[in-house]
Every structure is written in C-alpha cells, then in structure tokens.
Design an enzyme around this catalytic site. Structure first.
Site, mmCIF file in Angstrom:
data_model
loop_
_atom_site.group_PDB
_atom_site.id
_atom_site.type_symbol
_atom_site.label_atom_id
_atom_site.label_comp_id
_atom_site.label_asym_id
_atom_site.label_seq_id
_atom_site.Cartn_x
_atom_site.Cartn_y
_atom_site.Cartn_z
ATOM 1 N N GLY A 1 -47.265 -21.399 37.391
ATOM 2 C CA GLY A 1 -46.018 -21.257 36.647
ATOM 3 C C GLY A 1 -46.183 -20.594 35.295
ATOM 4 O O GLY A 1 -45.206 -20.107 34.722
ATOM 5 N N SER A 2 -47.400 -20.563 34.766
ATOM 6 C CA SER A 2 -47.627 -19.894 33.476
ATOM 7 C C SER A 2 -48.082 -18.446 33.660
ATOM 8 O O SER A 2 -48.143 -17.701 32.679
ATOM 9 C CB SER A 2 -48.672 -20.651 32.648
ATOM 10 O OG SER A 2 -48.163 -21.885 32.223
ATOM 11 N N SER B 1 -50.650 -20.796 28.907
ATOM 12 C CA SER B 1 -50.847 -22.034 29.670
ATOM 13 C C SER B 1 -49.950 -23.103 29.060
ATOM 14 O O SER B 1 -50.114 -23.450 27.888
ATOM 15 C CB SER B 1 -52.305 -22.484 29.599
ATOM 16 O OG SER B 1 -52.432 -23.800 30.110
ATOM 17 N N GLU C 1 -43.492 -25.484 45.188
ATOM 18 C CA GLU C 1 -43.672 -26.563 44.212
ATOM 19 C C GLU C 1 -42.449 -27.474 44.105
ATOM 20 O O GLU C 1 -42.600 -28.691 43.997
ATOM 21 C CB GLU C 1 -44.018 -25.984 42.828
ATOM 22 C CG GLU C 1 -45.391 -25.330 42.798
ATOM 23 C CD GLU C 1 -45.794 -24.881 41.401
ATOM 24 O OE1 GLU C 1 -46.011 -25.737 40.543
ATOM 25 O OE2 GLU C 1 -45.878 -23.658 41.171
ATOM 26 N N LYS D 1 -56.661 -30.776 40.423
ATOM 27 C CA LYS D 1 -57.186 -30.559 39.062
ATOM 28 C C LYS D 1 -58.142 -31.699 38.698
ATOM 29 O O LYS D 1 -59.209 -31.469 38.130
ATOM 30 C CB LYS D 1 -56.037 -30.484 38.051
ATOM 31 C CG LYS D 1 -55.256 -29.176 38.119
ATOM 32 C CD LYS D 1 -54.197 -29.064 37.011
ATOM 33 C CE LYS D 1 -53.468 -27.731 37.115
ATOM 34 N NZ LYS D 1 -52.423 -27.532 36.125
ATOM 35 N N HIS E 1 -46.657 -0.492 55.766
ATOM 36 C CA HIS E 1 -47.916 0.117 56.185
ATOM 37 C C HIS E 1 -48.812 -0.875 56.910
ATOM 38 O O HIS E 1 -49.987 -0.607 57.134
ATOM 39 C CB HIS E 1 -48.619 0.729 54.970
ATOM 40 C CG HIS E 1 -47.767 1.780 54.314
ATOM 41 N ND1 HIS E 1 -47.779 3.102 54.703
ATOM 42 C CD2 HIS E 1 -46.812 1.679 53.358
ATOM 43 C CE1 HIS E 1 -46.892 3.783 53.986
ATOM 44 N NE2 HIS E 1 -46.293 2.937 53.171
ATOM 45 N N THR F 1 -55.689 -25.651 31.458
ATOM 46 C CA THR F 1 -56.004 -25.114 32.791
ATOM 47 C C THR F 1 -57.378 -24.448 32.767
ATOM 48 O O THR F 1 -57.613 -23.524 31.970
ATOM 49 C CB THR F 1 -54.888 -24.145 33.220
ATOM 50 O OG1 THR F 1 -53.687 -24.911 33.301
ATOM 51 C CG2 THR F 1 -55.168 -23.496 34.558
ATOM 52 N N ARG G 1 -43.651 -24.611 35.422
ATOM 53 C CA ARG G 1 -42.836 -23.630 36.156
ATOM 54 C C ARG G 1 -41.386 -23.631 35.690
ATOM 55 O O ARG G 1 -40.663 -22.657 35.869
ATOM 56 C CB ARG G 1 -42.895 -23.906 37.662
ATOM 57 C CG ARG G 1 -42.385 -25.294 38.062
ATOM 58 C CD ARG G 1 -42.584 -25.548 39.534
ATOM 59 N NE ARG G 1 -42.147 -26.845 39.993
ATOM 60 C CZ ARG G 1 -42.850 -27.971 39.936
ATOM 61 N NH1 ARG G 1 -44.065 -27.940 39.406
ATOM 62 N NH2 ARG G 1 -42.360 -29.095 40.422
#
Ligand code: F6R
Length: 349
Positions: A58-59, A100, A233, A343, A249, A105, A148
């Site tokens: 989201g950042s 961030s 999310e 995380k 393509h 992060t 987000r």
C-alpha cells in the site's frame, strides 16, 4: 451473507471504519498537499539525475501512480523499487524517497540503508517507526489507518515533492478537478446508496465467487494493480491484473481455450478517453474477442478530464468495490492477519 443495502450490517462488518477512510480520500489529498507545500529541501535535491521510490504494498502503489502520471512531464527517470537492494545506477546523483506508512517495513529499510551507504539524496515519507529515526530529511503525516487506506497521503505527497523540487509543473488545477470528480463519484457509490443505483455494489455482487482479472493501460495500469491489491487486502480474495498492450502479445493465446475462466473468471476492463488511439482500439478488439470466446467481462470508462482525476476516481470506485466484497464475504476489510503473521514470522528468523 450481508445485504449490501443494510447499512447497519455494513458498519458492523467494518469495526475499524475502512468505509470512512475510503470516503476521506479527497480530504487526504488536500492535507497531503498542504504538508509538503512550502517545505524546504537541500538545494542539490532539485539537481537529482534520477528518482527512486522505495516501498512495498500500500505504500508502493503511490510510487507507481506518480511515476505513470508524470511520465510525460518529468525530465529525469523515476523508478519504483520493491526490493531489499538497489539497482547499480543508484548513487550520489539519485534522489531516493522511502515511502512506508509504518516506517518499519524491512525491505524498504534495507534499501534505504543501502541508498545511504551510496551517498544518495535521501528523503523519507512515513508516520513513524525506524524510518523516522533513520532519516534526516523527513516528511511525516499522522493518520490512523491501514497503509493502503492512506493512499491520498502517499500519492499526493510524492506528487507535491516532485513539484516543490521543480521536476513537474504545478498540478493543482488537475488536483482540484480530481477532488471534485472523486466527491461526485463518492456520492454515487457510498454505502447509503442502494444497490439498484450503486454501480460499485453491483460490481461487487457480480464478482461474488469469481476470479477477477483487471486490465488497464497507461495511467490506469497501476490502477489495475491497485484494484488487485484492494480486492486481496480488503476483500480477502484472489485477484490478478494485466496491462495492455503487453497482454496482446501473450495472454490472448489463451483466449480460444477459456475453460478455466468460463465459469469463474471475470475480466474487468478499465478504459479511458485519454488512451493512445491504438490502445482504445485494442480495448475494443479485446472486448470483441472476449465475446467471441465466451469469456465473461465488464468494463468501465474512467471519469474526469485529466489523468490525475481519472486515476483517483477509478481508484475510489475500486476501493468501494473492495469494501462491498468484504461485506459479501463476511470478512473485516481492515484486518491484515496474514500479512502481520508473515512480517512477524520473518522478523523471528
Ligand atoms: C496494509 C498494506 C500493506 C503495507 C505493506 C508495507 O494496509 O496496505 O500492503 O502497505 O505491508 O507496509 P508499510 O506501508 O507500513 O511500509
């Protein structure tokens, strides 16, 4: 299953108020502009020969959007970096902006440290965290939300930084128009508007049990990516995106064999009057082919005069769709249990 016209049930399904954060997009954009306006940056930042925006999820999407929006205006290249490390070209001449929301992060922090080692011109955009401690040149904002849901801040602050440094002309007339278009659209898709008159609720219903694949081009290519991320999310569902003309393509070779998509797929085409005429034609031919091969699809033309208003309004629409998807699936649109698990798990190792 929640009835999308039961506003009380929508609110109960959304205890952290994602619907309010979505509705605040115009306000976020105005605030973001004001935070950066008149800020002083080190004199040599305006001489940067390239701009690298660091971020994840989201950042990072604000970086993608701004990169595409200023493509025809900005004389130096802009690169969005979603990696732990940096490309070789990054050095003293590069302006590196870390974006961030949390400031914690690990990928963004690692790349920021590397940029610092290389003597790059550093700037950080965050609410807090380790990034705020590490960065000398810092722009902070304070907004309690999921990262987000703070896109108005991350996108417009980046745009405003590029303007203050003289890389792009003042976009305020476009920003004012964009805010008006977003407000107009918001009044048509917010939760009080019943499904019969609410195209975002209608699309969420159409998407129930489906696998969305979003197609966009040019300025709406990162919007397709944003829709994918918001469906993931907020709605907690699988979604994918593709970009035209590239998909002509490769992906099209699967069109005559649509078995996997016939029952479950739904292609969402984001169209625009501002596309290159050949891209407009490509979207038309794509729709013809999807019809021909019986692949379900839906399309929407972006509203607004400028690319910025088309981007912001199409994002706003997709955000509402993701909110209604969450309600239909009975999931909390704000929760990020699995992202947090990952995380924390990685931080232990
Ligand atoms: C959560 C979200 C995530 C985060 C990402 C990076 O709402 O959108 O995609 O943005 O995990 O975290 P931050 O933004 O804190 O750097």
């Amino acid at each position: 299953m929640i009835d999308l016209d039961d506003v009380g049930a929508l609110k109960r399904n959304d205890p952290q108020g994602m619907r309010e954060r979505i509705a605040e997009l115009p306000w976020q954009c105005r605030q973001a502009w004001e935070i950066v306006e008149g800020q002083r940056f080190p004199a040599d930042y305006a001489q940067a020969d390239s701009v690298v925006i660091l971020g994840m999820g989201g950042s990072a999407i604000g970086g993608d959007l701004v990169r595409t929006l200023v493509r025809d205006l900005c004389p130096v290249p802009i690169f969005v970096n979603r990696e732990y490390d940096l490309p070789r070209f990054v050095g003293q001449g590069t302006l590196v902006i870390a974006s961030s929301y949390s400031g914690n992060t690990e990928e963004t922090l690692a790349a920021f440290q590397e940029a610092s080692r290389r003597g790059a011109k550093l700037l950080a955009l965050t609410t807090d965290g380790k990034l705020a401690q590490m960065a000398e040149n810092l722009l902070t904002f304070s907004y309690l939300a999921q990262p987000r849901a703070a896109l108005g801040f991350s996108l417009i602050m980046l745009l405003s930084i590029l303007t203050e440094l003289g890389f792009v002309p003042d976009p305020r007339p476009d920003l004012e128009e964009a805010i008006e278009v977003v407000e107009g659209l918001g009044s048509k898709v917010r939760e009080e508007v019943p499904t019969s008159q609410n195209p975002a609720k209608q699309l969420a219903l159409l998407l129930q049990g489906k696998l969305p694949v979003i197609y966009g081009a040019q300025h709406l290519a990162p919007v397709a990516r944003r829709w994918k991320g918001q469906f993931n999310e907020n709605g907690k569902c699988f979604a994918f995106f593709e970009v035209l003309p590239e998909l002509h393509h490769n992906t099209v070779e699967a069109f005559p064999y649509p078995a996997e998509l016939e029952d479950t797929g739904l292609i969402l085409l984001l169209t625009s009057r501002l596309y290159h005429p050949r891209n407009t034609l490509r979207f038309q031919v794509t729709e013809e082919m999807l019809d021909q091969y019986g692949i379900p699809h839906w399309s929407m033309e972006a509203q607004g005069r400028s690319p910025l208003s088309q981007v912001l309004s199409t994002i706003h629409f997709g955000d509402y769709v993701s909110l209604y998807l969450a309600a239909l699936r009975g999931v909390n649109p704000s929760s990020v249990e699995t992202i947090t698990y990952l995380k924390e798990r990685l931080a232990q190792i």
